[in-house]
Scaffold this active site. Sequence first.
Site, PDB file in Angstrom:
ATOM      1  N   GLU A  40      -0.491 -10.936  -0.705  1.00  0.00           N
ATOM      2  CA  GLU A  40       0.746 -11.474  -1.261  1.00  0.00           C
ATOM      3  C   GLU A  40       0.727 -11.389  -2.790  1.00  0.00           C
ATOM      4  OE1 GLU A  40       3.353 -11.998   0.248  1.00  0.00           O
ATOM      5  OE2 GLU A  40       4.449 -13.792  -0.357  1.00  0.00           O
TER       6      GLU A  40
ATOM      7  N   SER B  19       5.683 -13.284   2.491  1.00  0.00           N
ATOM      8  CA  SER B  19       6.144 -14.609   2.914  1.00  0.00           C
ATOM      9  C   SER B  19       7.019 -15.271   1.863  1.00  0.00           C
ATOM     10  CB  SER B  19       4.987 -15.550   3.243  1.00  0.00           C
ATOM     11  OG  SER B  19       3.759 -15.036   2.941  1.00  0.00           O
TER      12      SER B  19
ATOM     13  N   HIS C  52       9.976 -10.501   8.060  1.00  0.00           N
ATOM     14  CA  HIS C  52       8.955 -11.538   7.952  1.00  0.00           C
ATOM     15  C   HIS C  52       8.600 -12.129   9.307  1.00  0.00           C
ATOM     16  CE1 HIS C  52       7.804 -15.743   6.305  1.00  0.00           C
ATOM     17  NE2 HIS C  52       6.740 -14.994   6.482  1.00  0.00           N
TER      18      HIS C  52
ATOM     19  N   GLU D  92      12.221 -13.215  10.312  1.00  0.00           N
ATOM     20  CA  GLU D  92      13.312 -13.283   9.335  1.00  0.00           C
ATOM     21  C   GLU D  92      13.606 -11.869   8.857  1.00  0.00           C
ATOM     22  OE1 GLU D  92      12.897 -17.544   6.966  1.00  0.00           O
ATOM     23  OE2 GLU D  92      11.648 -15.874   6.338  1.00  0.00           O
TER      24      GLU D  92
ATOM     25  N   ASN E  24       9.855 -20.420   4.886  1.00  0.00           N
ATOM     26  CA  ASN E  24       8.787 -20.848   3.977  1.00  0.00           C
ATOM     27  C   ASN E  24       9.322 -21.695   2.833  1.00  0.00           C
ATOM     28  OD1 ASN E  24       6.695 -19.885   5.405  1.00  0.00           O
ATOM     29  ND2 ASN E  24       6.563 -17.931   4.335  1.00  0.00           N
TER      30      ASN E  24
HETATM   31  P1  NAI Z   1      -4.932 -10.839   4.967  1.00  0.00           P
HETATM   32  O1  NAI Z   1      -5.680 -11.174   3.725  1.00  0.00           O
HETATM   33  O2  NAI Z   1      -5.435 -11.323   6.265  1.00  0.00           O
HETATM   34  O3  NAI Z   1      -4.783  -9.243   5.075  1.00  0.00           O
HETATM   35  C1  NAI Z   1      -4.327  -8.444   4.041  1.00  0.00           C
HETATM   36  C2  NAI Z   1      -4.981  -7.059   4.196  1.00  0.00           C
HETATM   37  O4  NAI Z   1      -4.393  -6.178   3.278  1.00  0.00           O
HETATM   38  C3  NAI Z   1      -6.478  -7.061   3.901  1.00  0.00           C
HETATM   39  O5  NAI Z   1      -7.170  -6.539   5.014  1.00  0.00           O
HETATM   40  C4  NAI Z   1      -6.609  -6.157   2.687  1.00  0.00           C
HETATM   41  O6  NAI Z   1      -7.802  -5.373   2.723  1.00  0.00           O
HETATM   42  C5  NAI Z   1      -5.386  -5.292   2.823  1.00  0.00           C
HETATM   43  N1  NAI Z   1      -4.944  -4.681   1.574  1.00  0.00           N
HETATM   44  C6  NAI Z   1      -4.927  -5.215   0.343  1.00  0.00           C
HETATM   45  N2  NAI Z   1      -4.388  -4.321  -0.527  1.00  0.00           N
HETATM   46  C7  NAI Z   1      -4.053  -3.236   0.191  1.00  0.00           C
HETATM   47  C8  NAI Z   1      -3.447  -1.996  -0.124  1.00  0.00           C
HETATM   48  N3  NAI Z   1      -3.082  -1.700  -1.368  1.00  0.00           N
HETATM   49  N4  NAI Z   1      -3.269  -1.098   0.861  1.00  0.00           N
HETATM   50  C9  NAI Z   1      -3.627  -1.381   2.114  1.00  0.00           C
HETATM   51  N5  NAI Z   1      -4.208  -2.540   2.470  1.00  0.00           N
HETATM   52  C10 NAI Z   1      -4.421  -3.446   1.520  1.00  0.00           C
HETATM   53  O7  NAI Z   1      -3.430 -11.301   4.696  1.00  0.00           O
HETATM   54  P2  NAI Z   1      -2.293 -11.687   5.742  1.00  0.00           P
HETATM   55  O8  NAI Z   1      -2.386 -13.126   6.000  1.00  0.00           O
HETATM   56  O9  NAI Z   1      -2.314 -10.739   6.862  1.00  0.00           O
HETATM   57  O10 NAI Z   1      -0.995 -11.468   4.854  1.00  0.00           O
HETATM   58  C11 NAI Z   1      -0.425 -10.202   4.635  1.00  0.00           C
HETATM   59  C12 NAI Z   1       1.010 -10.362   4.170  1.00  0.00           C
HETATM   60  O11 NAI Z   1       1.728 -11.079   5.165  1.00  0.00           O
HETATM   61  C13 NAI Z   1       1.175 -11.155   2.899  1.00  0.00           C
HETATM   62  O12 NAI Z   1       2.264 -10.642   2.166  1.00  0.00           O
HETATM   63  C14 NAI Z   1       1.473 -12.560   3.378  1.00  0.00           C
HETATM   64  O13 NAI Z   1       2.186 -13.311   2.445  1.00  0.00           O
HETATM   65  C15 NAI Z   1       2.318 -12.247   4.595  1.00  0.00           C
HETATM   66  N6  NAI Z   1       2.350 -13.282   5.623  1.00  0.00           N
HETATM   67  C16 NAI Z   1       1.239 -14.025   5.916  1.00  0.00           C
HETATM   68  C17 NAI Z   1       1.308 -15.007   6.879  1.00  0.00           C
HETATM   69  C18 NAI Z   1       0.104 -15.809   7.224  1.00  0.00           C
HETATM   70  O14 NAI Z   1       0.259 -16.855   7.882  1.00  0.00           O
HETATM   71  N7  NAI Z   1      -1.086 -15.417   6.848  1.00  0.00           N
HETATM   72  C19 NAI Z   1       2.548 -15.290   7.600  1.00  0.00           C
HETATM   73  C20 NAI Z   1       3.629 -14.395   7.284  1.00  0.00           C
HETATM   74  C21 NAI Z   1       3.530 -13.459   6.299  1.00  0.00           C
END
Ligand code: NAI
Length: 721
Positions: free
Chosen positions: A411, A438, A459, A471, A509
Site C-alpha cells: 500500500e 485499500s 477492492h 468495491e 475502509n
Molecule cells: P502483503 O504484504 O501481504 O503482499 C504484498 C506483496 O506485494 C508482497 O508479497 C510483496 O513482495 C509484493 N510486492 C511489493 N512490491 C511489488 C512490486 N513492485 N511488484 C510486484 N510485487 C510487489 O499485502 P496485502 O495485504 O496482500 O496487500 C496488498 C494490497 O491490497 C495493498 O494495496 C493493500 O492495501 C490492499 N488490501 C489489503 C487488505 C488486507 O486486509 N491486507 C484488504 C484489502 C486490500
Amino acid sequence: MSDSRTIQLTFPEPDVALLTFDLPGKGANILSRSVLEEFYEHLQALEKRFDLAGLVITSGKPDIFIAGADLREFAAALDADQPPAALRKQTIEICTQGQSLFGLLANRPYVTVAAIHGISVGGGAELAVWCDRRVFSHAESTQYGFPEVKLGLMPGWGGTARLPRLVGLGNAVEMISSGESIDAKAAGLMGLAIDVAAPAELVPAAIRVVRAEQQSGDWLKDRQRWTGPIAISETELGFLGATASGYIQQHTHGHYPAPLSALEVMLGGAGVDIATALKMEADAMSDLFGSPVNRALINVFFLTDRNKRDTGLAKPVAPKTIESVAVIGAGIMGQGIAAANVRRRIPATITDASPEALRRGVEKVLEEVSFNKTIKGPDAKRAFEFGPLLTPTSTDAEVARASLVIEAIVEREEVKREFYSRLEPLLAPDAILASNTSTIPITQLAAGLARPERFVGLHFFNPVRKMPLVEVIRGEKTSDETVATMVAYAKRLGKSPIVVGDGPGFLVNRLLLPYMHEAVQLLVEGVPLKAIDKAAKAFGMPMGPLELYDIVGLDTAMHAGAVMHSAFPDRVSDSPLLRALYGAGRLGQKSGAGFYSYRNKKKRAEPDPTLDEFIRPLLGGKSQPEKLSGEQLTDRLFLPMLLEATRVLEEHVARDARDVDLGLIFGIGFPPFRGGLLFWADTLGASAILKRLEPYKSLGARYAPTPMLLEMARRDAKFYK
Ligand code: NAI
C-alpha cells in the site's frame, strides 16, 4: 376465480391431475396471496373429482420449483406500523390459513405427489412436505430447504410440524434450525424423496409413485400415522434438545432467536397431535414476525436482492467479458484474488517482486483451490482441475497478456505508480488495469496513465474467500464501460460488488478506520485489550478490532492509517503504538505476533503479556485502567463509524444508506441481525444518537455531530425512507 393464471391444470393421464406452477413474467414461482388463492381454487375444483388416482404438483420454471412466500407482502405488513397485538393476530391468521390450505394436500381422496426440480425453499418446501410423497430431480440445481431462520423466522405453514413426522426429529431439527438446503441425494437418504429421477423424467416418475401407492395403500397408513405424536423416547428427546441448543448457541451467540425458537416448537410439537403442533408453530411465529431481528434480517434480504440486480450504473452499458487475469503481488490479498478466479475457472497469472513470496503465494493458492469441504482437506481431483489455470510468472510481458490486471502490491503510492508506468505501455489497448488499494484515491493513482478511463479500483476484502464484498471505485476518468465490466466480472466471481465514489478509504475502509483507530485510542487510555474486542463481539462483530488489525497486517493497517491521517487529521491521528509495534516487527498474524501472539500450535490469537511493554510508555502516567461499561465501549467504537457514514453520504461517496449497510455487512461482517449500521441507527433515532455523543464532546471532532445528523434530528428523519 382470481384473474392471474399462475397454475395450469392438465391431465397427463385421465385419472392423474397435474398442477404446474409458472408465475407469468417472473423467473421464480412465489407464493403470493393471489397465487395461494388460485391454488386453493384448483384444490376445491379437484375435490369433486372422485375418479382421480393422484395429483402431481410441479413447476414450469427451468430451475425453480417454488422459491417461497412473497417477502414483499411480508415487508408491507411490517411497514403498516400496526400495534404489536394486531400484527401478532395477523401473523397467526396467515399461518393458520396456510396450514389449512396445504393441509388439504394430506386429506384429498387421491395420492398427492410433489415433483421437485430446482430450488424449493421456504413456503415451496412446506407445500411439498404436505404432499403424500415427493420425487426429486437429481440436477445440481435441486436444492430443498427451510431458510426462514435466516430471516429471523421459522416455517409457519406447517413445516415444523410436518417435516419431523416425515424424516424424523433429528433431521428436521438440523434442517430447520440451520436453514441450510439439502440436495436430492440427501433427501433420498432421509426418506423425504421417495424417488430421484432425471429432470425430464420427473412427472412420469411421480405418476409411477401414484400407481404404486394406490396398489400398496401405504399413503393412507402414513396419513394416519403423521397426524399423531412422533415416536421418540423422553431420553432421546432430552439428548436431542441439549445437543441442538448447545450447537445453536455456539453459532448464534444469542443474537438470533429464531433457530432456538424453532427447536423449541419442534421438540414441543413432537409429543402432541399435529393439530396442536400446528398451533404451537403459529404462536411461535407470531413472536418472531416483526421482532427487531426479523425486521433487520428482512432488510438485509432486500439489500442483497437489490445488489443482485444492480449493474452499478444508472444507464445500461454493456460490460466486456474478462478472459484472463493477472494478479500482481502474491501476498495475502493477491493469493485470495488469484484463488477466487481459478475457482471460477478464469485463468490467472500471478507474479511478485520477491521470488520467495511468489513461491509461497502459489503454494497457498493451490492449497486453497484444491481444498475439499467434504473431506476437509486437499483433493487430488480438484488440484488437477484447477492447478493448470494458475500460471506463476516473473515477466511483465506475460502479465501484460491478460485482459484484466489486478494490482495487489504494498500500500505505497510510489511503488504502485512505478509498476503502472512500467506495465501500461505493454497492455492491450482495451485491457483494464485495476488496483486493490485499500485507501489511496484512484484518481491520484491514475495520474500519469495514458488510459485513465481503463483504470479502476477493485477492492476485495480480507479474507477474499469469505467476504462477498468488492468495491468498484470509479476514478475521475474511469469509463462507464470499465465500471460495468468490473461489476459483471465481480459477480462472475460470486461476489457482491458495489460502485462507490473515490476518496481516501473509499466507502468501507473510510468507515472502518475510525472504528479501528478508536480501538487503539482506547488501549492507550488504559482499557484492557480483551474488553475492547469483547465489546465489539458482544455488539455482533465477527471479531474484535484488535484481532482484525492482526489479520489485516499492522504494516498494511499503518500505511492505510497514514493515508487516512493525512486526509482527515482532525479525526484520525498517527498512532505511536502502531508505529512501535511495526518497528518491533510485530505485523500481526503473518509475523507470529501483533496485538496478540500466534506462536501456538494452532496459530490462534492468544493474549501476549509483552504487549504491555509497548502500551505502558504511552499511558501518560495513568496507572488505573479506565473502567468503561459495555455500552460506553460500544458507543466509543461505533459512533465514530456512524458519524463517518453521514459524511460519506453528504459527500456522495456512497449512493445511499443501503449501499453503506450492504458494504459493511458484506465487507467487514457488520452484524446482519442489526440490519446494517444505518438501519441500526434508525432504530435509535437521530436525537438519541446526539445524546449518546454528548459525553464524548471532550474527545473533539471524532465525536462531534455532523450537519447531516443535526438536520435529521431536527426533522426527526431516518436514513431509510
Ligand atoms: P502483503 O504484504 O501481504 O503482499 C504484498 C506483496 O506485494 C508482497 O508479497 C510483496 O513482495 C509484493 N510486492 C511489493 N512490491 C511489488 C512490486 N513492485 N511488484 C510486484 N510485487 C510487489 O499485502 P496485502 O495485504 O496482500 O496487500 C496488498 C494490497 O491490497 C495493498 O494495496 C493493500 O492495501 C490492499 N488490501 C489489503 C487488505 C488486507 O486486509 N491486507 C484488504 C484489502 C486490500
